[in-house]
Design a protein around this motif. Structure first.
Motif, PDB file in Angstrom:
ATOM      1  N   LYS A   1      12.126 -26.963 -13.393  1.00  0.00           N
ATOM      2  CA  LYS A   1      11.554 -26.457 -12.138  1.00  0.00           C
ATOM      3  C   LYS A   1      10.728 -25.190 -12.387  1.00  0.00           C
ATOM      4  N   PHE A   2      11.237 -24.358 -13.307  1.00  0.00           N
ATOM      5  CA  PHE A   2      10.527 -23.127 -13.655  1.00  0.00           C
ATOM      6  C   PHE A   2       9.144 -23.467 -14.237  1.00  0.00           C
ATOM      7  N   LYS A   3       9.070 -24.481 -15.095  1.00  0.00           N
ATOM      8  CA  LYS A   3       7.792 -24.900 -15.684  1.00  0.00           C
ATOM      9  C   LYS A   3       6.838 -25.392 -14.612  1.00  0.00           C
ATOM     10  N   ALA A   4       7.376 -26.196 -13.682  1.00  0.00           N
ATOM     11  CA  ALA A   4       6.518 -26.729 -12.619  1.00  0.00           C
ATOM     12  C   ALA A   4       5.989 -25.620 -11.732  1.00  0.00           C
ATOM     13  N   ALA A   5       6.844 -24.656 -11.414  1.00  0.00           N
ATOM     14  CA  ALA A   5       6.401 -23.532 -10.582  1.00  0.00           C
ATOM     15  C   ALA A   5       5.356 -22.700 -11.289  1.00  0.00           C
ATOM     16  N   LEU A   6       5.500 -22.521 -12.614  1.00  0.00           N
ATOM     17  CA  LEU A   6       4.515 -21.748 -13.375  1.00  0.00           C
ATOM     18  C   LEU A   6       3.157 -22.422 -13.339  1.00  0.00           C
ATOM     19  N   ARG A   7       3.139 -23.747 -13.411  1.00  0.00           N
ATOM     20  CA  ARG A   7       1.870 -24.457 -13.367  1.00  0.00           C
ATOM     21  C   ARG A   7       1.227 -24.374 -11.993  1.00  0.00           C
ATOM     22  N   SER A   8       2.063 -24.363 -10.974  1.00  0.00           N
ATOM     23  CA  SER A   8       1.512 -24.380  -9.613  1.00  0.00           C
ATOM     24  C   SER A   8       1.252 -22.993  -9.054  1.00  0.00           C
ATOM     25  N   GLN A   9       2.173 -22.066  -9.290  1.00  0.00           N
ATOM     26  CA  GLN A   9       2.076 -20.739  -8.659  1.00  0.00           C
ATOM     27  C   GLN A   9       1.548 -19.653  -9.585  1.00  0.00           C
ATOM     28  N   GLY A  10       1.561 -19.904 -10.871  1.00  0.00           N
ATOM     29  CA  GLY A  10       1.129 -18.877 -11.797  1.00  0.00           C
ATOM     30  C   GLY A  10       2.271 -17.940 -12.159  1.00  0.00           C
ATOM     31  N   PRO A  11       1.963 -16.794 -12.742  1.00  0.00           N
ATOM     32  CA  PRO A  11       3.010 -15.892 -13.246  1.00  0.00           C
ATOM     33  C   PRO A  11       3.905 -15.307 -12.167  1.00  0.00           C
TER      34      PRO A  11
END
Length: 1272
Positions: free
Chosen positions: A40-50
């Motif tokens: 989930k952390f990876k997906a959020a990084l791709r979508s929301q950025g840092p």
């Protein structure tokens, strides 16, 4: 966003309830659920950025909490995500930081994201670093996986983490905080991670350089922008104290921080911290003093200019106890002097600092610790090599360096030699140091020329009036009288004509006259010479001339001083060369190597007397130490195989000239050493051609250099026989015509050893043998040449025995002719000389005939037998398959029997050949039909009739020839051995006795059983009244004993007496004998009791001082505790058999010379009965008292009590006598039985054997009333 993220002190603090608006972790994810949350952390990084870190912080925190239990892939994925977050923030923040319209909420959001991501990244990096270090400790390098599964690329991952942090922190993110005040916890979080990575043991390795550089730059950013200066200085000191490998790392870091980041204050802070360390603290182990010292040395090499403002803080450590810190400070001073305080453009302050630093270094050339002295010398060598030493200090420093050559420490001596070599290689006086006498001549000539110049007044200020007048009175007398007396008109006209013809000459003469007048007036009035210049009249014209003269005067003063310094320098170099030449034969290999290199350096710079060291190191080519031998060979290769010249021909001529200089006036030993060295050289064909041209006379040269050329050709022939064989006829013809036969003879024997296969032989009618035979027969005084010639005949001629037989017949006929033709006046003298020549030739032929049979003939028989066996094997060899099958069957039948049989067959063949040679020597060489047999009765008659045949040369030749005949067979040796020893003992000529010793030594090696009963007679020559005979005797006996030809017995005491011989060379030979004998197991230990008994024998009459000197040297070889203990007992037992007081004193002295230990002391106590009745003698009591004094030093309290008790007993017996001294047990028993203090009547019984004893050697309580007495 309503909350703020505060970096916790501990990771666990984030789960606790915080303050108002403080972020608290809500959900710590279990380890099994972490993989899904990471996704989930990876997906959020791709979508929301840092900024997704704000929502998924708990996931990263959970990985930290369960770091020891989660899988490695989870930690790696988390680390990768956090690196991406930090990199994303570094990419997005520049826009925000550049904007002026940023809301507080957005600023807070970015700040929380930065702090959260940096916190998680740093803590996870620390955890993984600790895990990697543990894995590297558990898993040995090279076995299994280096850093645990999955962390093989940790070095590269670690570098990515650091690069991400550098990218983020190099931005000016301070504006994210209120008032741009970055909280200390944030800085500490990053710095702690950096320092944790620096604790890795491999951080200083080359492979870790990228990581190391990233850490240094990251800390540099924190120091410059985030106020980490004080924290960094303290942390540097702490880490240096615990991690010694960080010295070079922090030296590089501090230099980078001070130069690239401009934070120069960091150097002052760190040095101040080191300077505040107390001397006592640095002297303790574990204080990190080595790390501090290495850090300072490295830092001074990187930024020497920045060390000067803080050097005063370090100078205090020069007075401290830590020698390591003293070394470091001296090295810092050296770097400053090399790189900063050097050159001629220094201001007055810089020159003052430079002089102060040099004075400090010179003081520590006398430091109490040898390591400091050695390193200071190395610092000076670096200064000299960098040409940073002022000219005015050359003489002083060089004198100190020469003095350090006498230092007790080997490292100091080596460093001093290196410094002196640097002085010579970089001397400022000239490229080549000229000879001292030439320098002195130049100075004298210059001063004389200066004295007659118009600047003569300069010397009046330094030379006394009386000395000046005595030196100048003859020259000035005429001029003074002429000036004081009036001149005539004719004379004045004559002066005017001379002035018109030569104005300059007249002006100089007038000035000289004026000066002479002033000097005369000064001498008459006896005033101080300094007032003279003040009384001279001054005019503007004269003042201008005076200024020009002053400038010229200063130049001349500088030139004089320069020449004086050059002379001083040359004298110091000469002194250094004489000292270092003696070090070529030290036992320490490293010192010898340094001395060899120094000799090479001084020779390359053409220093006067440098060739002496080059020649003195020649014998080292025979050294058993491979390192020394290689150093000598490489030194000669460097000196002589790399000649200067524009063409190959010129280089060859230079090489030949250099080698010839060594050969000129060289001794036989020097030539042999050169032969060995030249054998390692691959002389080019051009060099050989130049040698032939020089020998044949095509190039004009001296006879000495022509002789040197032919010897060098012979040496070159050892490696390549064709060098001589291709021009053998030329060699012989030139030698006969130019009288060089001796040198040719000496040169030709070099190449016979290199023959392989069938031996090289020349026909008997060859020109070479014709020339040799004629020269031997016609010149009876050329005995040395004769020996070389006979040897060469046996090595090179076909059937040399026939050739030598004809030579003997011809020499005998010439002798008879000379006797018949000689006059009555010198008939006897001529006959004796000719007869001596003939007998010497007989002995030489006999000796080389035996050598020829045992070497050449025997070797030829073996070679032929080998060729025959090889040929038979080839002829009889069946097919390979049948041969293998037969061998296998034979091995299975009886393998061991076959091997034994084959061994016996080979041994039997060699024994048959040896027996054949022995039979020839025994029966044929001295058979009646053999010419050698005819001369044996004559030899015996001459040797047995010294009164009738008293000519020295005849007696010498006959004795030597008889010994050579005795080498032929045991029967001849047995028949004449008594006569030979009679000559040895009764001959009036020392040279005959010396030759007899050498000959008997050779006979001892050849026939040991025959010579064994006569061993005592050989040792007797050690007491010969002539030093040369004693020297020969000790040399021969040393070889016989060390090669185990003679058994070592009590006669070695005669060698021990030579330790006090008045001749220093004999003393050194005796000392070398015992040094070599000490290397054999227990040899000296076994001999010592007999040596002591023989030397203390009253009939010998040796003084006590001489006995003590000898024993002190011999006992220095006893180093084992068990040997000491045994010797104590043996020496004590000899007190019983000693009859005189002198023998008692010698035994006691010997006991005192032993390195007594506790076990030896107990044995001394146990042997009390042996010497207790001798203690009344001061010569016995005082040495034993010295033993107790030496044992008391450093003894433990219990052992010291035993020593005191023993000393009381010694003193009591010495002062009151053995009969009047009670035993210690006696007083105790009397007190127990009666309690009375009255004296008890004592009886002194005789000592009984087998009496019970206590552990301390006293009687048991069964006989408490007995005292000790020994029967004499």
């Amino acid at each position: 966003m309503s909350w703020d993220f505060f970096l916790p002190v501990c990771v666990g603090d984030l789960v606790k309830t915080g303050g108002i608006n403080q972020y608290v972790v809500q959900d710590v994810v279990p380890p099994k659920q972490l993989p899904s949350h990471i996704s989930k952390f990876k997906a959020a990084l791709r979508s929301q950025g840092p900024l997704c870190i704000l929502e998924h912080f708990d996931t990263g925190y959970s990985v930290l909490q369960h770091c020891n239990s989660v899988e490695l892939t989870v930690k790696e994925d988390t680390l990768e995500l956090l690196v991406q977050v930090v990199s994303g923030l570094a990419a997005s923040l520049p826009t925000l930081l550049a904007s002026t319209s940023v809301s507080a909420a957005e600023r807070k959001e970015k700040l929380n994201a930065v702090k959260m991501s940096v916190f998680l990244l740093c803590k996870l990096t620390e955890t993984l670093e600790s895990y990697s270090c543990r894995q590297s400790i558990v898993t040995a390098p090279g076995k299994g996986k280096a850093s645990g599964e999955g962390l093989l690329q940790w070095d590269s991952e670690r570098e990515k983490v650091l690069q991400a942090l550098v990218q983020l922190l190099q931005l000016d993110i301070r504006s994210l905080w209120n008032l741009s005040l970055v909280e200390e916890e944030f800085t500490s979080c990053v710095t702690c991670c950096c320092y944790k990575l620096l604790e890795n043991p491999t951080i200083s390795h080359v492979k870790s350089k990228p990581t190391r550089d990233c850490i240094i730059h990251l800390l540099g950013i924190l120091i410059k922008k985030y106020s980490h200066l004080l924290g960094a200085s303290v942390k540097v000191i702490q880490l240096l104290q615990h991690f010694e490998q960080l010295s070079s790392v922090f030296a590089q870091a501090v230099s980078v921080w001070s130069t690239e980041y401009g934070v120069r204050a960091i150097i002052g802070e760190v040095i101040r911290e080191i300077g505040q360390k107390s001397s006592e603290e640095l002297a303790r182990e574990g204080s990190g003093v080595k790390a501090f010292a290495f850090f300072l040395s490295e830092l001074s090499a990187l930024v020497p200019d920045l060390m000067i403002p803080n050097i005063s803080v370090l100078i205090t450590h020069l007075e401290g106890e830590s020698h390591t810190m003293r070394v470091a400070v001296c090295e810092v001073l050296g770097e400053i002097l090399v790189h900063v305080l050097c050159g001629d453009r220094l201001d007055e302050s810089g020159k003052a600092d430079r002089d102060r630093f040099f004075d400090t270094l010179q003081e520590h050339l006398h430091d109490t610790h040898s390591h400091v002295r050695a390193r200071v010398l190395q610092v000076y060598a670096r200064i000299v090599n960098s040409k940073a030493l002022p000219l005015c200090r050359y003489s002083e420093v060089m004198e100190l360096a020469v003095g350090r050559l006498m230092d007790k420490s080997i490292n100091v001596v080596k460093s001093a030699i290196q410094l002196l070599a640097a002085f010579i290689a970089h001397n400022p006086y000239s490229c080549k140091v000229t000879q001292i006498n030439m320098i002195g001549t130049h100075i004298i000539e210059f001063i004389l020329a200066f004295a007659v110049s118009k600047s003569f007044l300069f010397f009046m200020a330094v030379i006394k009036a009386s000395e000046l007048w005595a030196a100048m009175e003859p020259e000035l007398l005429v001029t003074v009288r002429a000036e004081l007396e009036p001149t005539s008109e004719a004379e004045q006209e004559q002066q005017e004509d001379e002035k018109n013809s030569d104005v300059e000459e007249e002006k100089e003469e007038k000035d000289a006259r004026t000066t002479a007048v002033q000097i005369a007036q000064y001498l008459r009035s006896d005033e101080d010479t300094a007032e003279l210049s003040q009384n001279l009249p001054s005019t503007p014209q004269k003042e201008g001339e005076q200024q020009g003269e002053d400038g010229e005067l200063k130049k001349q003063e500088m030139l004089v001083q320069y020449l004086r310094d050059t002379e001083t320098f040359a004298l110091q170099v000469e002194r250094a060369i004489s000292v270092i030449n003696t070090m070529l034969y030290w036992k320490t290999t490293s010192v010898v190597q340094e001395a060899v290199q120094f000799c090479v350096t001084v020779c390359e710079f053409s220093v006067a007397n440098s060739i002496s060291g080059v020649r003195k190191m020649l014998p080292l080519v025979w050294s058993t130490d491979a390192a020394i031998k290689d150093a000598v060979v490489q030194a000669y290769r460097r000196l002589y195989l790399n000649p200067q010249g524009d063409t190959i021909r010129m280089k060859a001529q230079t090489l030949v000239d250099s080698l010839s200089e060594l050969m000129v006036d060289a001794s036989l030993g020097t030539i042999q050493c050169l032969e060995e060295i030249v054998s390692y050289f691959n002389l080019q064909s051009t060099v050989v051609q130049v040698l032939w041209e020089r020998f044949t006379g095509k190039r004009e040269t001296s006879d000495l250099h022509r002789r040197a050329a032919v010897l060098l050709l012979g040496m070159a022939a050892r490696a390549e026989r064709e060098v001589v064989l291709s021009n053998l006829d030329t060699l012989c013809s030139v030698a006969v015509g130019e009288k060089f036969l001796y040198n040719v003879n000496s040169a030709l024997h070099y190449f016979y050893q290199q023959s392989k296969g069938a031996p090289f032989r020349l026909p008997q009618d060859h020109q070479l043998f014709t020339c040799l035979t004629q020269a031997i027969a016609e010149d009876p005084y050329w005995q040395s040449f004769m020996e070389h010639a006979v040897r060469l005949i046996y090595f090179l001629a076909e059937s040399p025995d026939q050739l030598c037989s004809r030579l003997l017949q011809r020499s005998a006929r010439l002798l008879l002719d000379q006797i018949a033709e000689g006059g009555e006046v010198n008939k006897d003298a001529v006959s004796c000389v000719c007869l001596a020549q003939l007998l010497a030739l007989c002995g030489c032929v006999a000796f080389w005939q035996v050598s020829h049979l045992e070497r050449s003939v025997s070797a030829e028989l073996r070679r032929r037998r080998g060729e025959t066996e090889e040929r038979e094997e080839k002829e009889k060899a069946p097919s390979s398959k049948a041969k293998v099958m037969r061998l296998q069957r034979h091995q299975m039948a009886n393998e061991s029997a076959m091997e034994e049989e084959l061994g016996l067959i080979g041994a039997s063949a060699e024994d048959t050949e040896a027996e054949l040679i022995r039979k020839i020597c025994e029966t044929e060489l001295l058979a009646e039909e053999n010419l050698l047999c005819a001369f044996l009765p004559l030899l015996v008659k001459v040797c047995s009739s010294p009164g009738r045949y008293s000519h020295p040369q005849l007696t010498t030749a006959a004795c030597l020839a008889l010994s050579q005949y005795m080498m032929i067979s045991p029967s001849v040796c047995e028949e004449n051995i008594r006569l030979m020893f009679t000559v040895l003992e009764r001959s009036a000529f020392p040279v005959v006795r010396a030759n007899a010793i050498i000959a008997l030594g050779d006979l001892t090696v050849r026939f040991p059983n025959i010579l064994e009963p006569w061993t005592q007679n050989l040792y007797a020559r050690l007491s010969d009244e002539v030093p040369s005979v004693r020297q020969t005797a000790v040399t021969v006996l040393t070889q016989l004993v060390l090669k185990d030809v003679l058994k070592v017995k009590g006669q070695v005491s005669e060698v021990a007496v030579l330790l006090i011989d008045p001749e220093p060379h004999i003393t050194s030979l005796a000392l070398n004998f015992f040094n070599e004998l000490a290397t054999k197991d227990n040899a000296i230990y076994n001999l010592l009791p007999d040596i002591i008994s023989r030397l203390s024998d009253p009939e010998r009459g040796m003084s006590s001082e001489d006995f003590n000197t000898i024993m002190k040297q011999l006992f220095s070889y006893i180093t084992k505790e068990r040997q000491t203990e045994s010797l104590v007992e043996k020496l004590c037992q000899r007190f019983r058999t000693a009859k005189t007081e002198r023998q008692w004193c010698d035994l006691a002295t010997s006991l005192s010379l032993l390195s007594m230990c506790e076990r030896g002391f107990k044995r001394l106590q146990e042997c009390w009965e042996c010497y207790s009745d001798k203690l009344t003698e001061p010569g016995v009591y005082q040495p034993l008292l010295n033993i107790t004094a030496k044992l008391r030093r450093g003894a433990k309290p219990q052992f010291k009590a035993q020593i005191d008790e023993f000393e009381k007993r010694l003193t009591a017996v010495h002062t009151r006598g053995l009969e009047n001294v009670e035993s210690p047990e006696m007083d105790d028993e009397n007190q127990k039985e009666g309690g009375s203090t009255d004296k008890t009547v004592m009886r002194t019984p005789l000592p009984a054997k087998g009496r019970p004893r206590t552990k301390r050697g006293q009687f048991s309580e069964l006989e408490p009333s007995m005292t000790y007495k020994l029967q004499k």
